[in-house]
Write an enzyme that holds these catalytic residues in place. Structure first.
Site, mmCIF file in Angstrom:
data_model
loop_
_atom_site.group_PDB
_atom_site.id
_atom_site.type_symbol
_atom_site.label_atom_id
_atom_site.label_comp_id
_atom_site.label_asym_id
_atom_site.label_seq_id
_atom_site.Cartn_x
_atom_site.Cartn_y
_atom_site.Cartn_z
ATOM 1 N N GLU A 1 -6.653 -24.993 -103.564
ATOM 2 C CA GLU A 1 -5.906 -25.185 -104.817
ATOM 3 C C GLU A 1 -4.423 -24.843 -104.680
ATOM 4 O OE1 GLU A 1 -8.033 -23.116 -107.949
ATOM 5 O OE2 GLU A 1 -9.554 -24.674 -108.051
ATOM 6 N N GLU B 1 -15.591 -28.345 -106.391
ATOM 7 C CA GLU B 1 -16.040 -27.167 -107.137
ATOM 8 C C GLU B 1 -16.425 -27.568 -108.548
ATOM 9 O OE1 GLU B 1 -13.352 -23.873 -107.365
ATOM 10 O OE2 GLU B 1 -12.751 -24.012 -105.269
#
Lengths: 676, 676, 676
Positions: free
Chosen positions: C153, C308
């Site tokens: 991320e 995710e």
């Protein structure tokens, strides 16, 4: 001076930034054609142009500006020439970091924004003086240049060591002895006593933000420092013998400065008015504008200039609405009605980029003259041309409302009965509205004003009594004036230190009462005030009160109204006291607007003030009177969204604008001329 | 000690700052006259007086204070003598910058505020010790001085290098080995492992604010550091052999410190109570005060002092309302009812300036004794004089509510099922209210408390089980106690590390359930809980639940209530388990207050606890019992805004206050004395 | 590559952090057993493991990881191996302070958080390259490792001198000459002209935050700098000849980066989806997810990975609700329906401590496989196993919606008609929903996309026209495409500089209109648009419009709708223009969703796009089509909370999931396979 300014015209024009279009000569030419078409006769030039006027240190490039001034002049358009100190060039900040501001946490800003420079920095002062002199030498004597526009919307503050040093000097000059300061500031509280002036630091949220007297003196110092800087600027443009008048443009409801202190610094007061029309009701917005107009006019007691306004939608409001058809005309005529000798816009032509690129302009990005805005601007230009005889006429007021910036600073800073909102300005506005509803001219002054020339003085929420104020009020009432004041008055002195032995300080006998306790009411919580039968003011209704209710002891006053509820129900709420030749009214609670309208109708009628309407004007109708030695010009405007009935037969004379009909159309303006 | 403190009086008085009026001796004299008129017998002196006591470094000026103490003493007024460390003088900060605090971003504050000094700084400690010893030497033995008021409202934290160093030492002492810390703090997550204690930095929003165990230990350290500083102060005043009792004043619902840790540091607990009466309902405000009073009393299990309260309106609330007639009396009597041996005010006389100048006082700026406030203060003084026999009596409780500050810190810091609000304190209050509605005394303790002496222990939302807690609960229930706990209990250990293998940790057998999942509900979203027919607690209504609902597996417990809706509808929501000689209740969801009242009525009645009312008291009626070896004093107060029916015939005895009537008037207090 | 990735499986698994449990081998063993039970076939390893992989500088400890990869592989579980750059170890920050970020105020952060490192720092780059190479050398060739997970991320920005230097280089490369930059950035406004690139500073609230072109280029630079860093990381893992595919995980609606720029940097797009189910209606949440899925898929125009998602409640929402039964299945199948070849969770096993300890996981703190979540995860694993043939199938779309991040940055940064909210994303979503309601696949692309392959392109609020965009649109319409655009389009160029001479820039002839003025409406204020009788789009209703209304001049277009109220009542609001072989629609105001549904139903039907439903699907029903060379897979999902009627007889074929019934149950999924 006024004549030299305008040669008998009302000024019409606005900010113009040709430096953004120097690579497009056809645009400059088209702009002049459009300006002439719109009857524009003045522009403000050079605001924020420093980086073009002096692209590198000492490299002055003024010829482009000289050519434009000349070209405009040849086309009948005057120039108000700005000094460029409102924003500094990058090279200046890079080479001399001291010119950038330091904030209250002690960190120096990076380059950016507009007013981000220290007003104390010797280097900044020197560089500004140099370019100002260059402008004055090269352009100041051009016949097209009619006035100096010193900087732009001064504001803000700097906490650098140089400014802190000046603050200490300022304090030392004021208090002489540190023990005098300790005493007046009450520094013993929380062990904040100073041993010397050298120990004092400016207020800061990282240091001491809660010492009210320190905060107050800091704000006074900031005003004085800004004025000191402005005087330096004026001196620089006048250095070579140039004596053209100077102004600087003030802002709407700006709390960062006490504008009243500029009275003797400027030749002409000018300001920028950006109300949010079409948000609340138009009549409330118009009322707010009227208050500000009258405040600006009252600084020097002379006609003033509207230096900036928006021809269309702004770009900075949370929601920017287009000005509805007719709004531009009505809003502009309101300025004239209240004493302005100009209508000017920000801006003639929209910039292509940066933060204000969507701010309304006479000429927008599209660039045509076939737009709704251009047409409305042109129609207004024609009207202003026809009203040129009004230029220079004055406004005479027999009533004044006291609205004092230092009082506001003190009241809003202090921890007290309502920290979420004291509603000072709102209360001033209700009192102002009560007087204006009778169609009379009203001055909006601060506590330094000379009261002797008025017949009525209304002074709501005068929390702080500035030095000598109570003496002036006593004399005013003794000589036959009518004084109206309210709860939360005369509580503290100029250092925000509480008066002891009873309040309102030194006026308890004039008012015939003593204030005992003040109760805070939550938002939405209300009480009422009820008329005492056959009270002398003829009040007959019960009114709602909110926010603040004071309990008072009545000595010599007569009670007009009493509280309706709560444990102080039936206690006095509104009183009137005869004192020598005058009368003093006291209002104990934050009453709704209609109370002030009813009470002030009684007071105005009792006073027999000239140009008052016979009875309250309808809501949304504004009336003012401008006059010369020979003529009187009565303005009647309708700020309702529908036509409104007004009996014009009470007002004979020649119509300069509008029609003699039963009603005034929505946003309509009537001007009636009579000969003295 | 108590006797020496007060010689059989309830203390009555407040903070007094004569240093603000040293230039007006007539005011000091008038104050003493007024105090005597109001039956005031004690003042707190010297708070924030450092800059007057030591105007320049080493220049101690204590004589003016000695004279005032003597003058007060001669007039029957005792002194609680403060150490002045709550605010330092300017010269100290200027000469020794290290005494000012550094904030979590690493910037040192400027001079200002009150507690803006480092509790670690060797120089600050030295300077405080010096002035404390000066005070002790010169004034400590004066017979008028009855107690030491150490500093004032300790609070806040410093992130300077000295404090960071102490924090590392504190951690090293606690964990010995860095790998133990890495393991307990779960630093492997996000790669935050430390190699040595020297690497650790305090939590900071500019660094690491999200490592919960670090945050938690930092807060513990801040409490310990403050206590360490206070011990230094105490040692200084006691250095010359002076052994007068010490206190420091705590604050209302203050989350910055774990006050329970001060148990053995202070001789007397004292605190400052500033509720916002007249905002919500009075009864809810009274309930909140009651909870805080009982929490303060439970720290040492002894009567305490109300060190500050406001005789009128405060100045710091968003809206400050005047205390309505009767409120001062009712609020003050509530303190006595819950175990206070004093009523003290901030402040005797209002200061003329600075931030608290409008905070209510016994003597206001007007300065007369003919004010409403002064009359009410005097009436209360007379009442307290008549109640002097109550001084020193104790409160005995057989029920306790666990309200644990470390638990609160952990729960509110952790990201979990409801980050916007877990309602911990509100839930504690509902449980507390349920017990108090039965008219029983209740202790409010933390998880360190010895539970053995109670018959009922209610422990809502015990998210964190502090070391050894679960063992103590097991023994409590095994020995016959009744334990009530709820959802979100036994989830983490002292380092906010989750227990594995099932929760509530190590009490699943005692409770007969296991917690499986917890569901967050949005504000306004609700579910219900429905009674199982013929459940053992006699519950018969359906109650609303909100905020949090836990799904549980029942093993040996019996189900009392089930969920009404959602995918866990009909699953168990409230259970009861018999464990050895005792019982353990589990409440799975955040139920409305009436549920706790009904369930706890059953539990209290089942337990047959003494001094319980026969049935739930009416809402707004408070009942407490103080007792000596010889007498019992039953307090009944009405915090409704209307008179309320209470059958006093259940409570025979001598009336020390109030009337035997069918109803208790609004804000009325009844005191009934019986002999043991 | 896809085959090598998954060998014909849909990937199923998630983030796994065994480094948190190295001292408990039994837990590692149990985890593998549970994973197999749940049909999990992949885990992401090594995210945030740096402090365990290199506990001290140069001390690489990779064997534990090698063993786990091997053990997993032996049990049929693949590894996606992460580089650990998402968080740096403490020793690195302590020894090399330059690796920590500097914020816009010029202060360097302390150690903490995750992405708190400078992407420019040579030392940080060197240390990351070193550990990446270590991982690649030791573990990269293991057959269990199927892909590289580069960092985690990516996000954020650094303002250190190194980054500022790179920014200046980046600008110099782009603009070559400082005068070009001055011109394009319009720096003459407020005197901000630069003399050299060396003078430029990044935007800062302490310096210049209002120069939009500077802000915009800074954001572009941040994206480029992050990509430059990622390329360095990729080069490091590929250095030894390893050529396994690389991905990095993107975030939901993340405004900090322009993800479209990563198209050619990554082999596979993957992202993390954390919608807030059970907050608003499920169907609105599903619509929002669908938009993001289609945006992610459209970056490369290929199937992607859901890297995710949460198997249960998250821990970071203001209120975290448990996923209701069925939600996990429906949400996961939506990912597959929109082109994902995986379902992966954060996380396999919950961590015991630190900030995400309560984030949902396959295995929770309790640690059993007898939980509701584990059972649902397992059921989904079985389903995915049965759907393996879908892996690698593609989605073909004939319609596209333009959603452009640079356009969003520009529009939201600029001061304009509505500073409180322009509703750009919401408007994109309404247009997207209008197309999706017809059951067609939709690409979500930015202005760089090739439009030639589409039949319909909808481009709402294209404020900024990126270079060449208008040319592309002209060609698209000329060639027969249908283009729909709206108010506030074609206003500025890539430097946020306004187009002059009329807008939408260079498309006025294609659209047959010119935009004149735009009116901001307050929240709650509305207008309407009314159909012109017998308009060509068959529109028959009056729709509500809000927020923004544009006044337009119509040239060649035909008017479909007109305004209902205000001074522009009856003026054109919606138009359609025939241009060469295509059509161009213009919508002048922010219309309610049903307007777009109705208009787009007409446009889609007119265009005869394949796989469109015959009529609008019921609200809450989602339809997508994946296809291979041989087969087509039609997904129909019901995101209502009740069963919904859908006539499946229109869609023949083999059912891979669900039942052929009159209705689809709440949260139900139908998959119908047909052979091409």
């Amino acid at each position: 001076m006024k004549e030299r300014l305008t040669e008998g015209h009302l000024l019409y024009g606005g900010d113009y930034n040709p430096e953004q279009w120097l690579d497009r000569p056809n645009i400059l030419q088209k702009d002049i054609d459009y300006m002439k078409e719109a009857h524009i006769n003045v522009v403000s030039l050079g605001i924020f142009a420093w980086s073009v006027l002096e692209p590198a240190e000492g490299d002055y490039q003024l010829e482009w500006l000289a050519e434009i001034i000349e070209e405009l002049y040849k086309n009948g358009i005057y120039t108000i020439l700005a000094t460029p100190s409102g924003a500094r060039p990058k090279w200046l900040a890079d080479r001399y970091p001291e010119v950038l501001r330091v904030d209250e946490t002690g960190h120096r800003n990076f380059f950016g924004f507009r007013h981000n420079h220290c007003y104390t920095s010797p280097i900044y002062r020197k560089k500004v003086a140099q370019i100002n002199r260059q402008l004055s030498n090269r352009l100041g004597e051009h016949p097209g240049v009619i006035m100096w526009h010193i900087s732009n919307e001064y504001g803000g503050e700097c906490y650098c060591p140089l400014c802190q040093h000046e603050f200490r000097k300022w304090l030392e000059k004021k208090y002489k002895n540190i023990e005098v300061l300790n005493d007046k500031w009450c520094t013993t509280f929380w062990s904040h006593r100073y041993q010397s002036f050298a120990q004092i630091e400016a207020p800061s949220r990282r240091g001491e933000p809660l010492l009210h007297a320190l905060n107050l003196d800091w704000r006074r110092f900031v005003t004085d420092r800004t004025i000191d800087f402005a005087k330096m600027e004026i001196q620089a443009v006048h250095k070579n013998g140039n004596d053209k008048p100077v102004t600087t443009n003030f802002m709407y409801d700006f709390k960062g400065m006490n504008y009243a202190k500029w009275k003797d610094v400027l030749d002409v007061i000018s300001w920028d008015n950006y109300p949010t029309w079409h948000k609340g009701s138009e009549r409330e917005t118009a009322l707010d504008c009227a208050l500000e107009y009258d405040r600006m006019r009252s600084i020097k007691g002379e006609s003033f200039l509207l230096m900036e306004s928006c021809p269309s939608a702004t770009s900075w409001q949370s929601v920017s609405k287009l000005k509805r058809p007719g709004m531009l005309h009505a809003a502009s005529m309101q300025a004239i009605a209240h004493g302005s000798d100009s209508i000017q816009y920000f801006q003639i032509r929209q910039s292509r980029g940066a933060v204000e690129k969507f701010h309304g302009a006479v000429i927008d990005h599209y660039g045509g003259n076939d737009t709704r805005v251009f047409r409305e601007v042109t129609a207004l230009g024609i009207d202003l041309d026809a009203l040129r005889e009004i230029q220079g006429s004055r406004i005479h007021a027999e009533a004044a409302v006291i609205y004092d910036m230092e009082n506001r600073w003190a009241m809003e800073d202090s921890d007290g009965p309502r920290n979420e909102n004291m509603y000072y300005r709102e209360t001033v506005r209700k009192v102002y509205e009560g007087l204006r509803a009778m169609g009379i001219n009203v001055d909006v002054v601060d506590m330094e004003a000379d009261l002797a020339s008025y017949r009525i003085v209304a002074a709501p929420m005068n929390y702080m009594y500035r030095d000598g104020y109570e003496k002036k009020v006593r004399e005013f009432v003794a000589s036959g004036g009518t004084y109206l004041t309210t709860y939360w008055s005369g509580v503290v002195d100029e250092c925000d230190r509480c008066f002891i032995d009873g309040t309102p300080y030194h006026l308890m006998d004039v008012l015939g009462i003593r204030s005992k306790e003040i109760d805070g009411l939550y938002e939405g919580e209300v009480n009422g005030i009820c008329p005492v039968p056959e009270n002398s003011a003829g009040l007959q209704k019960t009114y709602q009160v909110s926010h603040l209710c004071e309990r008072i002891d009545v000595t010599t006053a007569s009670t007009l109204m009493t509280y309706q509820h709560d444990f102080y129900g039936e206690e006095p709420a509104v009183t009137c006291n005869a004192y020598k030749k005058g009368k003093a009214y006291y209002v104990g609670a934050d009453a709704e607007g209609s109370f002030y309208r009813d009470l002030l109708q009684h007071i105005v009628c009792e006073g027999g003030i000239c140009n008052a309407a016979k009875e309250s004007l309808p809501e949304g109708i504004e009336m003012t009177l401008r006059e010369t030695e020979d003529n009187r010009y009565l303005f009647i405007q309708n700020f309702n969204r529908t036509k409104t009935k007004v009996d014009l037969s009470h007002y004979p004379g020649e119509l300069l604008m509008g029609q003699r009909e039963d009603t005034i159309p929505a946003l309509g303006t009537i001007i009636i001329k009579t000969t003295v």
